[in-house]
Design a protein around this motif. Structure first.
Motif, PDB file in Angstrom:
ATOM      1  N   GLY A 102       0.793  -1.213   0.000  1.00 36.69           N
ATOM      2  CA  GLY A 102       0.000   0.000   0.000  1.00 36.69           C
ATOM      3  C   GLY A 102       0.829   1.268   0.000  1.00 36.69           C
ATOM      4  N   PHE A 103       2.144   1.126   0.107  1.00 33.15           N
ATOM      5  CA  PHE A 103       3.008   2.298   0.000  1.00 33.15           C
ATOM      6  C   PHE A 103       4.284   1.894  -0.711  1.00 33.15           C
ATOM      7  N   GLY A 104       4.924   2.831  -1.337  1.00 38.20           N
ATOM      8  CA  GLY A 104       6.150   2.545  -2.077  1.00 38.20           C
ATOM      9  C   GLY A 104       7.301   3.372  -1.557  1.00 38.20           C
ATOM     10  N   GLY A 105       8.442   3.155  -2.137  1.00 35.79           N
ATOM     11  CA  GLY A 105       9.596   3.974  -1.812  1.00 35.79           C
ATOM     12  C   GLY A 105      10.471   3.445  -0.705  1.00 35.79           C
ATOM     13  N   GLY A 106      10.047   2.421   0.005  1.00 38.53           N
ATOM     14  CA  GLY A 106      10.892   1.869   1.059  1.00 38.53           C
ATOM     15  C   GLY A 106      12.100   1.157   0.466  1.00 38.53           C
ATOM     16  N   ARG A 107      13.175   1.145   1.212  1.00 43.19           N
ATOM     17  CA  ARG A 107      14.388   0.469   0.750  1.00 43.19           C
ATOM     18  C   ARG A 107      14.918  -0.415   1.871  1.00 43.19           C
ATOM     19  N   GLY A 108      15.707  -1.393   1.468  1.00 42.20           N
ATOM     20  CA  GLY A 108      16.415  -2.216   2.444  1.00 42.20           C
ATOM     21  C   GLY A 108      15.506  -2.894   3.439  1.00 42.20           C
ATOM     22  N   LYS A 109      15.881  -2.804   4.709  1.00 40.57           N
ATOM     23  CA  LYS A 109      15.168  -3.496   5.780  1.00 40.57           C
ATOM     24  C   LYS A 109      13.721  -3.025   5.914  1.00 40.57           C
ATOM     25  N   ALA A 110      13.476  -1.719   5.729  1.00 37.27           N
ATOM     26  CA  ALA A 110      12.104  -1.198   5.835  1.00 37.27           C
ATOM     27  C   ALA A 110      11.205  -1.837   4.790  1.00 37.27           C
ATOM     28  N   LYS A 111      11.690  -1.973   3.557  1.00 41.96           N
ATOM     29  CA  LYS A 111      10.914  -2.601   2.485  1.00 41.96           C
ATOM     30  C   LYS A 111      10.650  -4.066   2.813  1.00 41.96           C
ATOM     31  N   LYS A 112      11.675  -4.761   3.274  1.00 40.56           N
ATOM     32  CA  LYS A 112      11.542  -6.189   3.588  1.00 40.56           C
ATOM     33  C   LYS A 112      10.524  -6.416   4.713  1.00 40.56           C
ATOM     34  N   GLU A 113      10.579  -5.591   5.748  1.00 42.35           N
ATOM     35  CA  GLU A 113       9.634  -5.727   6.863  1.00 42.35           C
ATOM     36  C   GLU A 113       8.203  -5.427   6.430  1.00 42.35           C
ATOM     37  N   ALA A 114       8.025  -4.407   5.599  1.00 43.64           N
ATOM     38  CA  ALA A 114       6.682  -4.052   5.119  1.00 43.64           C
ATOM     39  C   ALA A 114       6.099  -5.183   4.275  1.00 43.64           C
ATOM     40  N   MET A 115       6.917  -5.780   3.410  1.00 41.63           N
ATOM     41  CA  MET A 115       6.455  -6.886   2.563  1.00 41.63           C
ATOM     42  C   MET A 115       6.084  -8.079   3.433  1.00 41.63           C
ATOM     43  N   LYS A 116       6.921  -8.387   4.404  1.00 42.50           N
ATOM     44  CA  LYS A 116       6.651  -9.515   5.306  1.00 42.50           C
ATOM     45  C   LYS A 116       5.323  -9.300   6.030  1.00 42.50           C
ATOM     46  N   ARG A 117       5.115  -8.117   6.592  1.00 45.15           N
ATOM     47  CA  ARG A 117       3.865  -7.832   7.319  1.00 45.15           C
ATOM     48  C   ARG A 117       2.646  -7.963   6.404  1.00 45.15           C
ATOM     49  N   ALA A 118       2.745  -7.405   5.191  1.00 50.98           N
ATOM     50  CA  ALA A 118       1.606  -7.438   4.263  1.00 50.98           C
ATOM     51  C   ALA A 118       1.258  -8.865   3.855  1.00 50.98           C
ATOM     52  N   VAL A 119       2.264  -9.662   3.533  1.00 53.03           N
ATOM     53  CA  VAL A 119       2.020 -11.051   3.116  1.00 53.03           C
ATOM     54  C   VAL A 119       1.477 -11.871   4.283  1.00 53.03           C
TER      55      VAL A 119
END
Length: 166
Positions: free
Chosen positions: A117-134
């Motif tokens: 639901g949001f973009g622009g994250g990089r590195g660990k922040a992106k990985k954590e957001a993807m994990k939570r969403a899935v």
């Protein structure tokens, strides 16, 4: 049955996921390889990844495949290796045309935006957001490799888009 496959291509750890036509996550797998010296070693590594991906895809026939596109912000020698490996994998998939109904790519930022639901994250922040969403969708999965969360996200986007067309 129609299957939806997500592929997060990587040289060190390729993530693969399959979702059935009801949206159930049915399988995930990784392909782990180590760097190889010289042209013959590198091409052998790329072929191994391509053959393993093709084997995974063939077990889900017919299917729709969504691949995470290249990260254009990457630098260094590995960029060329990733591109070469991606080309070999995509070429091998196109050769399986009896098994594939559609094949497409999505940019890494678009993958993140569509799944989290949001973009622009990089590195660990992106990985954590993807994990939570899935895991919001499938519950705790406990994957150690972030590539698997991306692969599941890709399969989900493919599944979601097929339902928008219905």
């Amino acid at each position: 049955m129609h299957w939806f496959v997500g592929l997060d291509l990587s040289l060190s750890c390729t993530g693969m996921a399959a979702i059935d036509s009801n949206g159930y996550l049915v399988e995930t797998a990784t392909i782990k390889t180590k760097s190889s010296k010289g042209l013959v070693g590198r091409i052998g590594r790329f072929r191994h990844i391509a053959a393993s991906v093709a084997s995974f895809v063939e077990s889900y026939s017919p299917c729709s495949i969504l691949i995470e596109g290249y990260s254009f912000g990457s630098k260094g020698r590995s960029v060329f290796d990733i591109a070469e490996a991606g080309g070999i994998v995509k070429s091998s998939l196109i050769g399986l045309n009896d098994h594939i109904l559609s094949i497409d790519e999505v940019a890494p930022s678009s993958l993140q935006l569509q799944v989290t639901g949001f973009g622009g994250g990089r590195g660990k922040a992106k990985k954590e957001a993807m994990k939570r969403a899935v895991e919001e969708i499938y519950g705790p999965l406990g994957f150690k490799e972030s590539d698997l969360y991306d692969a599941v996200g890709l399969a989900l986007i493919s599944w979601w888009s097929s339902h928008e067309r219905s």
